[in-house]
Design a protein around this motif. Structure first.
Motif, PDB file in Angstrom:
ATOM      1  N   ASP A  85     -42.567   8.372  -6.251  1.00 40.49           N
ATOM      2  CA  ASP A  85     -43.420   8.513  -5.075  1.00 40.49           C
ATOM      3  C   ASP A  85     -44.830   8.995  -5.411  1.00 40.49           C
ATOM      4  OD1 ASP A  85     -42.712  11.064  -5.826  1.00 40.49           O
ATOM      5  OD2 ASP A  85     -42.305  11.782  -3.791  1.00 40.49           O
ATOM      6  N   THR A  87     -48.774   8.782  -6.412  1.00 41.52           N
ATOM      7  CA  THR A  87     -49.863   7.861  -6.118  1.00 41.52           C
ATOM      8  C   THR A  87     -50.667   7.617  -7.387  1.00 41.52           C
ATOM      9  OG1 THR A  87     -50.035   8.601  -3.822  1.00 41.52           O
ATOM     10  CG2 THR A  87     -51.959   7.496  -4.756  1.00 41.52           C
ATOM     11  N   TRP A 127     -47.678  -0.121 -11.001  1.00 42.86           N
ATOM     12  CA  TRP A 127     -47.846  -0.766  -9.693  1.00 42.86           C
ATOM     13  C   TRP A 127     -46.798  -1.843  -9.473  1.00 42.86           C
ATOM     14  CZ3 TRP A 127     -53.897  -1.629  -9.736  1.00 42.86           C
ATOM     15  CH2 TRP A 127     -54.528  -0.403  -9.475  1.00 42.86           C
ATOM     16  N   GLU A 130     -43.529   0.215  -8.802  1.00 41.60           N
ATOM     17  CA  GLU A 130     -43.550   0.990  -7.557  1.00 41.60           C
ATOM     18  C   GLU A 130     -44.789   0.602  -6.736  1.00 41.60           C
ATOM     19  OE1 GLU A 130     -41.116   2.796  -6.605  1.00 41.60           O
ATOM     20  OE2 GLU A 130     -39.986   3.013  -8.472  1.00 41.60           O
ATOM     21  N   GLU A 132     -45.564   0.791  -3.719  1.00 38.39           N
ATOM     22  CA  GLU A 132     -46.016   1.722  -2.684  1.00 38.39           C
ATOM     23  C   GLU A 132     -46.917   2.817  -3.242  1.00 38.39           C
ATOM     24  OE1 GLU A 132     -42.744   3.225  -0.488  1.00 38.39           O
ATOM     25  OE2 GLU A 132     -42.196   1.278   0.365  1.00 38.39           O
ATOM     26  N   GLY A 133     -46.877   3.026  -4.552  1.00 36.04           N
ATOM     27  CA  GLY A 133     -47.718   4.040  -5.160  1.00 36.04           C
ATOM     28  C   GLY A 133     -49.112   3.549  -5.519  1.00 36.04           C
ATOM     29  N   LYS A 134     -49.380   2.271  -5.308  1.00 37.35           N
ATOM     30  CA  LYS A 134     -50.673   1.694  -5.678  1.00 37.35           C
ATOM     31  C   LYS A 134     -51.764   2.119  -4.701  1.00 37.35           C
ATOM     32  CE  LYS A 134     -52.941  -2.779  -6.482  1.00 37.35           C
ATOM     33  NZ  LYS A 134     -52.731  -4.252  -6.535  1.00 37.35           N
ATOM     34  N   TRP A 135     -52.883   2.569  -5.248  1.00 37.97           N
ATOM     35  CA  TRP A 135     -54.036   2.916  -4.418  1.00 37.97           C
ATOM     36  C   TRP A 135     -55.301   2.464  -5.124  1.00 37.97           C
ATOM     37  CZ3 TRP A 135     -56.535   8.388  -3.629  1.00 37.97           C
ATOM     38  CH2 TRP A 135     -57.515   8.303  -2.628  1.00 37.97           C
ATOM     39  N   LYS A 143     -56.379  10.075   1.449  1.00 42.60           N
ATOM     40  CA  LYS A 143     -55.011  10.433   1.076  1.00 42.60           C
ATOM     41  C   LYS A 143     -54.835  11.920   1.335  1.00 42.60           C
ATOM     42  CE  LYS A 143     -53.167   6.639  -0.759  1.00 42.60           C
ATOM     43  NZ  LYS A 143     -51.886   6.025  -0.335  1.00 42.60           N
TER      44      LYS A 143
END
Length: 300
Positions: A85, A87, A127, A130, A132-135, A143
């Protein structure tokens, strides 16, 4: 001796600058760990040392831009010190042209290219594993970690699009700058953003100078100076500078004008001579603590 005391209601900022490169580690109450950039000192990654000491994983790993002095060791942090989880933040690697990373046949430059490619590869792999952890941090993105809100002030999508098409892109102009708000207190983490881009930000972010702590952009180089973050709007601010020891890179020179704008300048290293050796240098980090009332104290 622990680098950071145990205090669940206090925000800590640890900034490492061993003479080449910089790395910022923030501990946001109650126990969020944010890593912005990574560097090495004698082949040791200080951000990893701090995470090991705290027996912590990083909730955020942000690469401000793909220059070696900000990227060394970040692949290992991603691989070994993040969770599913966490980021993981950097610009889309497609805006970077690896061919621009090496402009000569110098073996050390090719080694640098390999380290940068390792950092970008770590992001792309994580990425994929996971998503959903990509920013991809663009201007006005936010954030939240606990009571801390991170807002990206630079770069914008328009700036990235324009500069990535240029044949001579200065990646400092793509560097991330972050405003962090915690309990009504403001910190500015300036990356390596240059004057031309700070000036463009003034209309949209006129209050950037209203901070308690600033990681001074571009290692204290005058190429980053701008009224929007330097003007004095409050007392008792603290600025952290990560000077270079290499003469061809930005340094905190004796005629630097930073002291005209600030009461307390916190240097990660004070000897800026390119001929200096390790014995001449002070400890290569600064640690600040901030309480909920906004009192900032330098610990180290």
């Amino acid at each position: 001796m622990s680098l950071l005391p145990e205090a669940n209601d206090t925000l800590y900022v640890a900034c490492f600058g061993p003479g080449y490169g910089e790395s910022i580690v923030l501990r946001v109450p109650p126990n969020y760990w944010l890593v912005i950039d990574s560097c090495l000192e004698n082949s040791i990654c200080p951000a990893i040392q701090l995470l090991d000491e705290a027996e912590a994983n990083s909730d955020l790993v942000l690469l401000s831009h793909p220059h070696l002095d900000h990227a060394q060791g970040i692949d290992r942090i991603i691989d070994e010190y993040t969770r599913a989880d966490s980021t993981l933040a950097c610009l889309d690697p497609r805006v970077y042209d690896p061919q621009k990373w090496v402009q000569s046949n110098n073996p050390s430059e090719h080694h640098s290219k390999g380290a940068l490619e390792a950092a970008i590869s770590a992001y792309m792999t994580a990425w994929d594993d996971e998503p959903e952890g990509k920013w991809e941090p663009y201007r006005a993105d936010e954030k939240t970690f606990g009571d801390a809100k991170l807002t990206v002030v630079h770069p914008s999508k328009e700036v990235v699009s324009k500069l990535s098409e240029s044949e001579k892109t200065d990646y400092n102009r793509l560097s991330s700058a972050i405003s962090l708000d915690w309990m009504g207190n403001h910190l500015l983490l300036g990356g390596d953003v240059l004057t031309v881009d700070w000036q463009e930000l003034e209309a949209e972010y006129p209050n950037l100078a209203d901070h308690l702590v600033c990681k001074v952009p571009h290692h204290g180089s005058e190429s980053s100076f701008a009224c929007v973050w330097m003007k004095q709007v409050r007392k008792n601010r603290k600025w952290i500078v990560t000077p270079f020891h290499r003469s061809r890179l930005p340094r905190l020179d004796s005629d630097n004008q930073l002291l005209n704008h600030i009461e307390e300048l916190c240097l990660t290293s004070s000897n800026t001579s390119s001929e200096s050796n390790n014995e001449d240098r002070l400890q290569a980090y600064v640690v600040l603590e901030m309480n909920k009332e906004g009192k900032v104290t330098r610990l180290k």
